[in-house]
Motif scaffolding. Structure first.
Motif, PDB file in Angstrom:
ATOM      1  N   SER A   1       0.816  -1.215   0.000  1.00 39.30           N
ATOM      2  CA  SER A   1       0.000   0.000   0.000  1.00 39.30           C
ATOM      3  C   SER A   1       0.852   1.270   0.000  1.00 39.30           C
ATOM      4  O   SER A   1       0.722   2.119  -0.878  1.00 39.30           O
ATOM      5  CB  SER A   1      -0.943   0.007   1.207  1.00 39.30           C
ATOM      6  OG  SER A   1      -1.730   1.185   1.218  1.00 39.30           O
ATOM      7  N   CYS A   2       1.753   1.399   0.985  1.00 34.13           N
ATOM      8  CA  CYS A   2       2.563   2.616   1.081  1.00 34.13           C
ATOM      9  C   CYS A   2       3.964   2.453   0.495  1.00 34.13           C
ATOM     10  O   CYS A   2       4.691   3.439   0.338  1.00 34.13           O
ATOM     11  CB  CYS A   2       2.663   3.076   2.533  1.00 34.13           C
ATOM     12  SG  CYS A   2       3.555   1.934   3.631  1.00 34.13           S
ATOM     13  N   GLY A   3       4.363   1.214   0.199  1.00 35.12           N
ATOM     14  CA  GLY A   3       5.664   0.972  -0.414  1.00 35.12           C
ATOM     15  C   GLY A   3       6.832   0.952   0.539  1.00 35.12           C
ATOM     16  O   GLY A   3       7.973   0.776   0.112  1.00 35.12           O
ATOM     17  N   THR A   4       6.589   1.123   1.840  1.00 36.80           N
ATOM     18  CA  THR A   4       7.673   1.140   2.819  1.00 36.80           C
ATOM     19  C   THR A   4       8.331  -0.236   2.907  1.00 36.80           C
ATOM     20  O   THR A   4       7.644  -1.251   3.015  1.00 36.80           O
ATOM     21  CB  THR A   4       7.148   1.532   4.205  1.00 36.80           C
ATOM     22  OG1 THR A   4       6.515   2.806   4.126  1.00 36.80           O
ATOM     23  CG2 THR A   4       8.282   1.581   5.217  1.00 36.80           C
ATOM     24  N   ARG A   5       9.654  -0.238   2.865  1.00 39.04           N
ATOM     25  CA  ARG A   5      10.388  -1.502   2.961  1.00 39.04           C
ATOM     26  C   ARG A   5      10.245  -2.071   4.369  1.00 39.04           C
ATOM     27  O   ARG A   5      10.386  -1.353   5.371  1.00 39.04           O
ATOM     28  CB  ARG A   5      11.861  -1.275   2.638  1.00 39.04           C
ATOM     29  CG  ARG A   5      12.698  -2.553   2.688  1.00 39.04           C
ATOM     30  CD  ARG A   5      14.098  -2.306   2.173  1.00 39.04           C
ATOM     31  NE  ARG A   5      14.906  -3.527   2.263  1.00 39.04           N
ATOM     32  CZ  ARG A   5      16.152  -3.630   1.805  1.00 39.04           C
ATOM     33  NH1 ARG A   5      16.736  -2.587   1.224  1.00 39.04           N
ATOM     34  NH2 ARG A   5      16.815  -4.761   1.918  1.00 39.04           N
ATOM     35  N   LEU A   6       9.952  -3.341   4.446  1.00 44.36           N
ATOM     36  CA  LEU A   6       9.749  -3.991   5.736  1.00 44.36           C
ATOM     37  C   LEU A   6      11.084  -4.297   6.386  1.00 44.36           C
ATOM     38  O   LEU A   6      12.031  -4.723   5.730  1.00 44.36           O
ATOM     39  CB  LEU A   6       8.940  -5.274   5.558  1.00 44.36           C
ATOM     40  CG  LEU A   6       7.560  -5.118   4.915  1.00 44.36           C
ATOM     41  CD1 LEU A   6       6.856  -6.463   4.845  1.00 44.36           C
ATOM     42  CD2 LEU A   6       6.709  -4.114   5.684  1.00 44.36           C
ATOM     43  N   ARG A   7      11.135  -4.091   7.699  1.00 44.18           N
ATOM     44  CA  ARG A   7      12.341  -4.381   8.465  1.00 44.18           C
ATOM     45  C   ARG A   7      12.237  -5.773   9.081  1.00 44.18           C
ATOM     46  O   ARG A   7      11.200  -6.447   8.973  1.00 44.18           O
ATOM     47  CB  ARG A   7      12.537  -3.323   9.542  1.00 44.18           C
ATOM     48  CG  ARG A   7      12.693  -1.909   8.979  1.00 44.18           C
ATOM     49  CD  ARG A   7      12.954  -0.898  10.063  1.00 44.18           C
ATOM     50  NE  ARG A   7      13.096   0.442   9.513  1.00 44.18           N
ATOM     51  CZ  ARG A   7      14.237   0.933   9.019  1.00 44.18           C
ATOM     52  NH1 ARG A   7      15.339   0.184   9.030  1.00 44.18           N
ATOM     53  NH2 ARG A   7      14.283   2.156   8.536  1.00 44.18           N
ATOM     54  N   ALA A   8      13.321  -6.178   9.753  1.00 45.52           N
ATOM     55  CA  ALA A   8      13.375  -7.525  10.309  1.00 45.52           C
ATOM     56  C   ALA A   8      12.215  -7.787  11.260  1.00 45.52           C
ATOM     57  O   ALA A   8      11.639  -8.880  11.270  1.00 45.52           O
ATOM     58  CB  ALA A   8      14.710  -7.742  11.026  1.00 45.52           C
ATOM     59  N   ARG A   9      11.847  -6.788  12.031  1.00 43.96           N
ATOM     60  CA  ARG A   9      10.763  -6.959  13.009  1.00 43.96           C
ATOM     61  C   ARG A   9       9.414  -7.188  12.332  1.00 43.96           C
ATOM     62  O   ARG A   9       8.478  -7.687  12.947  1.00 43.96           O
ATOM     63  CB  ARG A   9      10.677  -5.742  13.927  1.00 43.96           C
ATOM     64  CG  ARG A   9      10.382  -4.445  13.211  1.00 43.96           C
ATOM     65  CD  ARG A   9      10.371  -3.247  14.141  1.00 43.96           C
ATOM     66  NE  ARG A   9       9.237  -3.274  15.042  1.00 43.96           N
ATOM     67  CZ  ARG A   9       8.907  -2.255  15.845  1.00 43.96           C
ATOM     68  NH1 ARG A   9       9.674  -1.157  15.861  1.00 43.96           N
ATOM     69  NH2 ARG A   9       7.863  -2.317  16.623  1.00 43.96           N
ATOM     70  N   ASP A  10       9.315  -6.795  11.055  1.00 45.62           N
ATOM     71  CA  ASP A  10       8.067  -6.974  10.315  1.00 45.62           C
ATOM     72  C   ASP A  10       8.007  -8.316   9.600  1.00 45.62           C
ATOM     73  O   ASP A  10       6.978  -8.646   9.003  1.00 45.62           O
ATOM     74  CB  ASP A  10       7.908  -5.862   9.264  1.00 45.62           C
ATOM     75  CG  ASP A  10       7.924  -4.480   9.883  1.00 45.62           C
ATOM     76  OD1 ASP A  10       7.189  -4.283  10.862  1.00 45.62           O
ATOM     77  OD2 ASP A  10       8.676  -3.613   9.392  1.00 45.62           O
ATOM     78  N   LEU A  11       9.104  -9.067   9.631  1.00 46.52           N
ATOM     79  CA  LEU A  11       9.203 -10.280   8.827  1.00 46.52           C
ATOM     80  C   LEU A  11       9.266 -11.554   9.656  1.00 46.52           C
ATOM     81  O   LEU A  11       9.578 -12.621   9.124  1.00 46.52           O
ATOM     82  CB  LEU A  11      10.443 -10.190   7.924  1.00 46.52           C
ATOM     83  CG  LEU A  11      10.438  -9.034   6.915  1.00 46.52           C
ATOM     84  CD1 LEU A  11      11.778  -8.950   6.190  1.00 46.52           C
ATOM     85  CD2 LEU A  11       9.301  -9.193   5.914  1.00 46.52           C
TER      86      LEU A  11
END
Length: 249
Positions: free
Chosen positions: A42-52
């Motif tokens: 949606s916003c294109g923000t790259r996901l960080r380790a905590r999001d994965l």
């Protein structure tokens, strides 16, 4: 040791499940598996380790993007969770054996196919072609029955779905998928798998119609039910068929 291996295999499944989501969602769309890196659609923000972190990141964020608040499909979390649980089932049911490895490969294919079919109503040829040599080698190395019965399973698997595909009830992806699955589970398990898939698909489709989730003539993906039917037949086919035959004698 058994508990340690069970935990390790479950975690491995959760991690691989995260990658399987990427495969299932990018391959049908013709996108690269590596670029761009994981990001919010949606916003294109790259996901960080905590999001994965598989499953836990989705739960911790309440199923929403931490950056823009857009709701994230539960398919991501369910794909990861399903892979972890199916890997655990494979280990508990078959141990560290050829059958266990085959069950994990079947589980991997099942998760990718399910996510892709639910999202795009498509079973990608690239996915089937990737798993074809893997499952072929595993079947040749660890056959569950005489090899000619595996070949018969492949022929019947594709053959039983083909008429439905030709007359518009299913897609050719279902034909190829069930031919591949039939070759692994063999005959007569392929017939049991088809029966289970039809039963579960009918119940699920009817329930969704009653709840108003899908329309009366709206197509419903059948690939997930074929995959689930094949897994159940692979794990319990002999017991189910033996129990049924004992009832009718």
């Amino acid at each position: 040791m058994t508990i340690f291996l069970a935990v390790y295999i479950t975690l491995l499944g959760l991690i691989l499940g995260s990658f399987y989501n990427v495969v299932a969602l990018r391959v049908p769309a013709g996108e690269s598996l590596t670029a761009p890196p994981s990001h919010c659609t949606s916003c294109g923000t790259r996901l960080r380790a905590r999001d994965l972190i598989p499953v836990f990141s989705w739960l911790a964020s309440g199923g929403k993007c931490r950056h823009c608040g857009t709701r994230v499909s539960p398919l991501y979390m369910l794909g990861e969770l399903a892979t972890g649980l199916l890997f655990l089932w494979s280990y508990l049911e078959f141990g560290l054996s050829g059958s266990g490895i085959t069950a994990m490969a079947l589980s991997s294919l099942a998760v990718i196919v399910t996510v892709a079919d639910l999202k795009f109503m498509l079973i990608p040829n690239k996915v089937l072609l990737f798993f074809l040599p893997i499952l072929l080698v595993l079947t040749l190395l660890f056959p569950e029955r005489p090899l000619w019965l595996h070949l018969l399973g492949a022929v019947l698997g594709g053959g039983v779905i083909l008429p439905f595909a030709l007359f518009g009830g299913m897609g050719m992806g279902d034909v190829k998928l069930f031919a591949l699955l039939g070759g692994v589970i063999g005959f007569p398990n392929v017939l049991l798998a088809f029966f289970i898939a039809c039963l579960l698909g009918t119940v699920a489709g009817g329930t969704l119609q009653l709840l108003g989730v899908v329309g009366r003539r709206q197509p419903v993906p059948f690939g997930p039910w074929l995959a689930l039917g094949a897994l159940l037949a692979y794990g319990y086919g002999s017991q189910i068929i033996g129990g049924y035959l004992s009832l009718i004698r």
